[in-house]
Design a protein around this motif. Structure first.
Motif, short mmCIF file in Angstrom:
data_model
loop_
_atom_site.label_atom_id
_atom_site.label_comp_id
_atom_site.label_asym_id
_atom_site.label_seq_id
_atom_site.Cartn_x
_atom_site.Cartn_y
_atom_site.Cartn_z
N LEU A 87 0.84 -1.19 0.00
CA LEU A 87 0.00 0.00 0.00
C LEU A 87 0.88 1.24 0.00
O LEU A 87 1.98 1.24 0.56
CB LEU A 87 -0.90 0.02 1.24
N PRO A 88 0.41 2.33 -0.61
CA PRO A 88 1.19 3.57 -0.57
C PRO A 88 1.30 4.10 0.85
O PRO A 88 0.38 3.96 1.66
CB PRO A 88 0.39 4.52 -1.47
N GLY A 89 2.43 4.69 1.16
CA GLY A 89 2.61 5.32 2.47
C GLY A 89 2.99 4.37 3.58
O GLY A 89 3.11 4.79 4.73
N THR A 90 3.20 3.09 3.27
CA THR A 90 3.62 2.15 4.31
C THR A 90 5.14 2.02 4.30
O THR A 90 5.82 2.47 3.38
CB THR A 90 3.00 0.76 4.09
N SER A 91 5.66 1.34 5.32
CA SER A 91 7.11 1.14 5.41
C SER A 91 7.58 -0.08 4.63
O SER A 91 8.78 -0.34 4.53
CB SER A 91 7.53 1.00 6.88
N ALA A 92 6.64 -0.86 4.08
CA ALA A 92 7.00 -2.06 3.33
C ALA A 92 7.83 -1.69 2.10
O ALA A 92 7.59 -0.66 1.46
CB ALA A 92 5.74 -2.80 2.89
N LYS A 93 8.79 -2.54 1.78
CA LYS A 93 9.69 -2.24 0.67
C LYS A 93 9.95 -3.50 -0.15
O LYS A 93 9.65 -4.62 0.28
CB LYS A 93 11.00 -1.67 1.19
N GLN A 94 10.52 -3.31 -1.32
CA GLN A 94 10.85 -4.42 -2.19
C GLN A 94 11.73 -5.43 -1.47
O GLN A 94 12.70 -5.06 -0.81
CB GLN A 94 11.56 -3.89 -3.43
N GLY A 95 11.36 -6.72 -1.57
CA GLY A 95 12.12 -7.77 -0.91
C GLY A 95 11.53 -8.21 0.42
O GLY A 95 11.94 -9.24 0.95
N ASP A 96 10.56 -7.45 0.97
CA ASP A 96 9.92 -7.86 2.22
C ASP A 96 8.93 -8.98 1.95
O ASP A 96 8.20 -8.97 0.95
CB ASP A 96 9.17 -6.69 2.85
N THR A 97 8.88 -9.97 2.84
CA THR A 97 7.90 -11.04 2.72
C THR A 97 6.52 -10.53 3.13
O THR A 97 6.38 -9.45 3.71
CB THR A 97 8.29 -12.24 3.61
N ILE A 98 5.49 -11.34 2.81
CA ILE A 98 4.10 -10.89 2.98
C ILE A 98 3.34 -11.92 3.79
O ILE A 98 3.24 -13.09 3.40
CB ILE A 98 3.44 -10.69 1.60
N LYS A 99 2.79 -11.52 4.92
CA LYS A 99 2.08 -12.42 5.81
C LYS A 99 0.59 -12.47 5.49
O LYS A 99 0.03 -11.53 4.94
CB LYS A 99 2.29 -11.99 7.27
N SER A 100 -0.03 -13.58 5.88
CA SER A 100 -1.47 -13.71 5.73
C SER A 100 -2.17 -12.59 6.49
O SER A 100 -1.78 -12.24 7.60
CB SER A 100 -1.92 -15.07 6.27
N GLY A 101 -3.19 -12.02 5.87
CA GLY A 101 -3.93 -10.90 6.46
C GLY A 101 -3.44 -9.54 5.99
O GLY A 101 -4.11 -8.52 6.23
N THR A 102 -2.30 -9.50 5.30
CA THR A 102 -1.75 -8.23 4.80
C THR A 102 -2.57 -7.73 3.62
O THR A 102 -3.03 -8.51 2.78
CB THR A 102 -0.29 -8.43 4.35
N ILE A 103 -2.75 -6.42 3.55
CA ILE A 103 -3.43 -5.81 2.41
C ILE A 103 -2.38 -5.43 1.37
O ILE A 103 -1.40 -4.75 1.68
CB ILE A 103 -4.24 -4.57 2.83
N ILE A 104 -2.58 -5.89 0.14
CA ILE A 104 -1.62 -5.67 -0.94
C ILE A 104 -2.33 -5.06 -2.15
O ILE A 104 -3.55 -4.94 -2.17
CB ILE A 104 -0.94 -6.99 -1.37
N ARG A 105 -1.55 -4.70 -3.15
CA ARG A 105 -2.07 -4.32 -4.47
C ARG A 105 -1.36 -5.17 -5.52
O ARG A 105 -0.22 -5.59 -5.33
CB ARG A 105 -1.82 -2.83 -4.76
N LEU A 106 -2.05 -5.40 -6.63
CA LEU A 106 -1.47 -6.10 -7.77
C LEU A 106 -1.54 -5.20 -8.99
O LEU A 106 -2.62 -4.77 -9.38
CB LEU A 106 -2.22 -7.41 -8.04
N GLN A 107 -0.37 -4.90 -9.57
CA GLN A 107 -0.29 -4.01 -10.73
C GLN A 107 -0.02 -4.83 -11.99
O GLN A 107 0.94 -5.60 -12.04
CB GLN A 107 0.80 -2.97 -10.54
N HIS A 108 -0.87 -4.65 -12.99
CA HIS A 108 -0.69 -5.37 -14.25
C HIS A 108 0.59 -4.88 -14.91
O HIS A 108 0.79 -3.69 -15.12
CB HIS A 108 -1.90 -5.12 -15.16
N MET A 109 1.48 -5.82 -15.23
CA MET A 109 2.82 -5.44 -15.67
C MET A 109 2.81 -4.62 -16.96
O MET A 109 3.51 -3.63 -17.08
CB MET A 109 3.69 -6.69 -15.85
N ARG A 110 2.02 -5.03 -17.94
CA ARG A 110 2.11 -4.39 -19.26
C ARG A 110 1.32 -3.09 -19.35
O ARG A 110 1.78 -2.14 -19.97
CB ARG A 110 1.67 -5.37 -20.34
N THR A 111 0.13 -3.03 -18.76
CA THR A 111 -0.69 -1.82 -18.89
C THR A 111 -0.54 -0.89 -17.69
O THR A 111 -1.04 0.24 -17.74
CB THR A 111 -2.17 -2.18 -19.04
N ARG A 112 0.09 -1.36 -16.61
CA ARG A 112 0.34 -0.60 -15.37
C ARG A 112 -0.92 -0.33 -14.55
O ARG A 112 -0.88 0.40 -13.56
CB ARG A 112 1.07 0.75 -15.65
#
Length: 216
Positions: A87-112
């Protein structure tokens, strides 16, 4: 398994402003059981039908009129790659693992565009429409999905059964064997449903899986 320099270079190129014709090979997938981190580029496979979550620059002819999201039968299509984002504005960064219950986003690679849902009716079943929305500089809470891992696992891994629950509507990301004949002939509808079913279980399949960050 650590990424080769070539695979990592491909990932960086595709994730940060790639040409829309670029393609990731399924041979870049990591070994089974690897942890999924932010920045990973992956395909989500619908457990029941084995189709991959998919999008393309084809708008819905009804509902929101936004970019359509389907599930696609072929393994080797580059329109089925999604980037796992925090999510925007969080401390999460590339390479961090993701636990069950976490809120995420999925961005389509080609159309963004972001995997999105809302109260519009889906074209075939009349459930909650799932669409592609926004872009690199445009995202809202309709792009927020809660990761729910099935079974005893606490951290998201490849080939692990999961559900994605839309935060705003409560609907689970769902697909089924009903297929389009016009906007995406032969592809299955993807929609949101408000109850848990066998049709809303997914697994992370092919992709470029980034190493876990050593700094927490």
């Amino acid at each position: 398994m650590a990424l080769s320099c070539f695979a990592l270079s491909v990932f960086i190129f595709l994730s940060f402003g790639s040409d829309s014709t670029s393609h990731l090979s399924a041979s870049a997938a990591a070994s089974e059981g690897v942890e999924i981190t932010y920045g990973t580029v992956l395909k989500l496979m619908h457990e029941k039908t084995k189709f991959r979550l998919h999008s393309h620059e084809v708008p819905y002819g009804s509902g929101s009129g936004q970019q359509s999201v389907t599930s696609f039968p072929n393994v080797d299509d580059s329109n089925s790659y999604w980037i796992v984002r925090p999510l925007p504005g969080t401390s999460a960064k590339q390479g961090d693992t993701i636990k069950s219950g976490t809120i995420i986003r999925l961005q389509h690679m080609r159309t963004r565009r972001w995997l999105h849902s809302h109260l519009h009716a889906s074209p075939i079943s009349g459930n909650l429409e799932v669409s592609g929305f926004g872009g690199d500089t445009e995202s809202d809470t309709g792009d927020y999905w809660r990761l729910l891992i099935e079974g005893s696992g606490k951290t998201w891994k490849q080939d692990q059964r999961i559900r994605l629950q839309h935060v705003d509507t409560g609907g689970y990301l769902n697909s089924h064997d009903k297929k389009y004949t016009r906007i995406a002939g032969g592809q299955q509808e993807v929609c949101g449903v408000r109850d848990k079913r066998a049709d809303n279980v997914w697994l992370a399949a092919e992709g470029v899986y980034l190493p876990v960050s050593e700094s927490k």
